[in-house]
Design a protein around this motif. Structure first.
Motif, short mmCIF file in Angstrom:
data_model
loop_
_atom_site.label_atom_id
_atom_site.label_comp_id
_atom_site.label_asym_id
_atom_site.label_seq_id
_atom_site.Cartn_x
_atom_site.Cartn_y
_atom_site.Cartn_z
N ARG A 1 0.82 -1.21 0.00
CA ARG A 1 0.00 0.00 0.00
C ARG A 1 0.85 1.26 0.00
O ARG A 1 0.38 2.33 -0.38
CB ARG A 1 -0.94 0.00 1.21
N VAL A 2 2.11 1.14 0.43
CA VAL A 2 3.03 2.28 0.43
C VAL A 2 4.27 1.91 -0.37
O VAL A 2 4.98 0.97 -0.04
CB VAL A 2 3.42 2.70 1.86
N THR A 3 4.51 2.64 -1.44
CA THR A 3 5.72 2.48 -2.25
C THR A 3 6.53 3.76 -2.10
O THR A 3 6.06 4.84 -2.45
CB THR A 3 5.37 2.24 -3.72
N GLY A 4 7.75 3.66 -1.59
CA GLY A 4 8.55 4.84 -1.33
C GLY A 4 8.37 5.31 0.10
O GLY A 4 7.61 4.73 0.88
N PRO A 5 9.08 6.39 0.47
CA PRO A 5 9.00 6.87 1.86
C PRO A 5 7.63 7.43 2.20
O PRO A 5 7.05 8.19 1.43
CB PRO A 5 10.08 7.97 1.92
N GLY A 6 7.09 7.01 3.35
CA GLY A 6 5.78 7.50 3.78
C GLY A 6 5.08 6.48 4.64
O GLY A 6 5.59 5.40 4.91
N SER A 7 3.87 6.83 5.06
CA SER A 7 3.10 5.93 5.92
C SER A 7 1.62 6.22 5.82
O SER A 7 1.21 7.31 5.39
CB SER A 7 3.56 6.06 7.38
N LEU A 8 0.81 5.23 6.23
CA LEU A 8 -0.64 5.36 6.33
C LEU A 8 -1.03 5.13 7.78
O LEU A 8 -0.55 4.20 8.42
CB LEU A 8 -1.34 4.33 5.45
N SER A 9 -1.90 5.97 8.30
CA SER A 9 -2.36 5.77 9.66
C SER A 9 -3.25 4.54 9.75
O SER A 9 -3.77 4.05 8.74
CB SER A 9 -3.13 7.02 10.13
N ASP A 10 -3.45 4.05 10.98
CA ASP A 10 -4.25 2.84 11.18
C ASP A 10 -5.69 3.01 10.71
O ASP A 10 -6.34 2.03 10.31
CB ASP A 10 -4.24 2.44 12.66
N ASP A 11 -6.22 4.25 10.75
CA ASP A 11 -7.61 4.47 10.34
C ASP A 11 -7.73 4.87 8.87
O ASP A 11 -8.80 5.28 8.42
CB ASP A 11 -8.28 5.52 11.23
N THR A 12 -6.63 4.74 8.12
CA THR A 12 -6.67 5.01 6.67
C THR A 12 -6.99 3.71 5.94
O THR A 12 -6.33 2.70 6.14
CB THR A 12 -5.33 5.57 6.18
N THR A 13 -8.00 3.72 5.09
CA THR A 13 -8.45 2.51 4.42
C THR A 13 -8.43 2.68 2.90
O THR A 13 -8.62 3.79 2.39
CB THR A 13 -9.88 2.14 4.86
N ASP A 14 -8.21 1.55 2.20
CA ASP A 14 -8.27 1.52 0.73
C ASP A 14 -7.52 2.68 0.10
O ASP A 14 -8.00 3.36 -0.80
CB ASP A 14 -9.74 1.53 0.26
N THR A 15 -6.31 2.92 0.59
CA THR A 15 -5.50 4.06 0.13
C THR A 15 -4.10 3.58 -0.21
O THR A 15 -3.56 2.71 0.47
CB THR A 15 -5.46 5.16 1.21
N HIS A 16 -3.53 4.14 -1.26
CA HIS A 16 -2.18 3.81 -1.68
C HIS A 16 -1.32 5.06 -1.81
O HIS A 16 -1.80 6.10 -2.27
CB HIS A 16 -2.19 3.09 -3.04
N ILE A 17 -0.06 4.94 -1.42
CA ILE A 17 0.95 5.97 -1.65
C ILE A 17 1.98 5.40 -2.62
O ILE A 17 2.49 4.30 -2.42
CB ILE A 17 1.66 6.38 -0.34
N VAL A 18 2.28 6.14 -3.68
CA VAL A 18 3.37 5.80 -4.60
C VAL A 18 4.25 7.05 -4.67
O VAL A 18 3.90 8.04 -5.30
CB VAL A 18 2.86 5.42 -6.00
N ASN A 19 5.40 7.00 -4.01
CA ASN A 19 6.22 8.19 -3.80
C ASN A 19 7.63 7.99 -4.33
O ASN A 19 8.37 7.13 -3.84
CB ASN A 19 6.26 8.53 -2.31
N GLU A 20 8.01 8.76 -5.33
CA GLU A 20 9.37 8.72 -5.88
C GLU A 20 10.25 9.85 -5.34
O GLU A 20 11.41 9.95 -5.71
CB GLU A 20 9.33 8.82 -7.40
N LEU A 21 9.71 10.68 -4.48
CA LEU A 21 10.49 11.78 -3.91
C LEU A 21 11.32 11.29 -2.73
O LEU A 21 10.94 10.31 -2.07
CB LEU A 21 9.56 12.91 -3.47
#
Length: 444
Positions: free
Chosen positions: A270-290
């Motif tokens: 769900r997370v590609t690259g530096p970053g995070s999702l909180s526990d209450d974040t649902t059906d969400t993706h991060i794709v980060n090349e920075l």
């Protein structure tokens, strides 16, 4: 059977990662066997090799994508370069003339055209291997593959087969190009199939289509007139006009990963690259090349994509709307991140202030043993600051070794090249007093 892979498109629905050179087929986001990530192109090449069909394949791509193509797949198959983007009809005509003239394929030779950005399992390639037999058995001029629709979609074309027919294939009654959802439901009720973009025919079939349009069959002639041809779709020019076509149904999963919504369904994390999702974040993706982290807190059904070209935050169902926000001109240009045969370049800063010299600052990561072509920048001074590794810089015929901590200035008009001995990283600064010269800085 000779397989022609089409790879010359320029899309913007996966902005900010995709651009005019690094299109969706080149994004290394899909999980690869044994760990790591691979692009759609690399996945298709791997699957063709596994099915024993790679040796008879070639790829057609825009000339600006030659470097990134060779970077990802090497020189394993022939690559035909399009001088410009003129649609799938002209790309297939160019490939057909190449097969006829350079590879000596006879007119009864079987050609299978497929996109490089499809996503299917290995059994899909077993269906492709059946297509020559289907052409022979049906006596059709054109054979396609149609996937069973999993839902009504306005993103795909549909193939409507005639009722009944042979168990291995069905005669095509008509085609429907990207209908609205209501019409898509009606088509599915008629047992319509998604058009997978696979076109199989004898070479003579395409040569006859060219002759009918008074177009040449010579590869050299096609290269010469390519830029003058109108943009034309193979679907509209040939497929939809064919009165003798069959379709082979495919019941397995097939996807066109043409939007963030569909692409994220195939990502391993769900997370590609530096970053995070909180526990209450649902059906969400991060794709980060920075190189800086992206954190999402309390998000639901989102895609957050970040690259040196920009940042996109969108609900998954609305992600395709990005094509309206990105200017058309941007889809035909290279972005701030570029992949070459020798490595990668990321543009960090570009200045065009009135009364000041034009400048551009980039970070280059070069692979061991690789190097740039010999080139020069008229009216432009280049400054190289080595960050890590060892290499060699040749300036006006004179070579000198370089390593981390060294700075080298290259004066305007001097021919030069950079070669990596080990993995090499450096900052590259171009300062140009004439803005009109800036466009030539990266043609190397």
């Amino acid at each position: 059977m000779h397989i022609v892979l089409l790879s010359g498109g320029a899309g913007k629905r996966l902005w900010p990662l995709s651009n005019g050179v690094r299109t969706k087929a080149f994004l290394k986001l899909l999980p690869a066997p044994g760990g790591g990530k691979e692009s759609m192109l690399q996945r298709v090449i791997r699957q063709l090799e596994r099915s024993g069909q790679l040796a008879s394949s070639l790829i057609v791509t825009h000339h600006s994508q030659l470097d990134i193509t060779f970077s990802q797949i090497g020189e394993r198959i022939p690559v035909v370069s399009e001088p410009s983007r003129r649609g799938t009809f002209n790309a297939i005509a160019l490939a057909s003339s190449y097969l006829r003239e350079r590879m000596r394929v006879a007119e009864d030779g079987i050609i299978c055209v497929m996109p490089v950005d499809l996503f299917a399992e290995d059994d899909f390639y077993a269906v492709i291997k059946q297509l020559p037999a289907v052409l022979a058995q049906s006596q059709a001029k054109l054979a396609l593959i149609g996937a069973d629709p999993s839902h009504p979609s306005d993103q795909y074309g549909y193939i409507v087969p005639q009722p009944g027919g042979h168990t291995a294939y069905r005669v095509v009654e008509r085609f429907a190009e990207k209908p609205d959802e209501r019409e898509a439901r009606r088509l599915i009720a008629q047992r319509a199939l998604w058009n997978c973009g696979i076109f199989t025919f004898r070479l003579g079939f395409m040569l006859a289509a060219l002759e009918q349009r008074k177009l040449p069959a010579s590869y050299g002639e096609w290269l010469a007139l390519f830029d003058t041809q109108p943009d034309a779709s193979f679907d509209r020019e040939v497929v939809e006009r064919s009165t003798n076509a069959v379709v082979v149904p495919y019941g397995g999963p097939w996807h066109d990963l043409g939007s963030w919504e569909t692409l994220t369904q195939q990502l391993a994390d769900r997370v590609t690259g530096p970053g995070s999702l909180s526990d209450d974040t649902t059906d969400t993706h991060i794709v980060n090349e920075l190189p800086v982290p992206v954190h999402v807190i309390g998000g639901q059904g989102l895609v957050v994509a970040a690259s040196p070209d920009g940042i996109l935050v969108t609900r998954k169902g609305s992600s395709s709307e990005i094509k309206k926000a990105v200017p058309d001109a941007a889809s035909g240009q290279a972005g701030r991140y570029d992949e070459k045969q020798w490595g990668t370049r990321t543009v960090y800063d570009s200045k065009r202030e009135t009364g000041q010299p034009v400048s551009r600052t980039s970070k280059v990561a070069m692979l061991p043993g690789m190097g740039t072509a010999c080139h020069e920048h008229a009216g432009t001074k280049e400054i190289v600051v080595v960050l890590a590794g060892r290499g060699e810089i040749e300036i006006d015929g004179a070579r000198r070794p370089v390593e981390a901590g060294e700075t080298v200035e290259i004066q305007p008009g001097l021919k030069h090249r950079v070669t990596a001995v080990t993995a090499l990283e450096y900052i590259e600064v171009h300062v140009d007093v004439r803005p009109e010269e800036l466009s030539s800085l990266y043609e190397m």
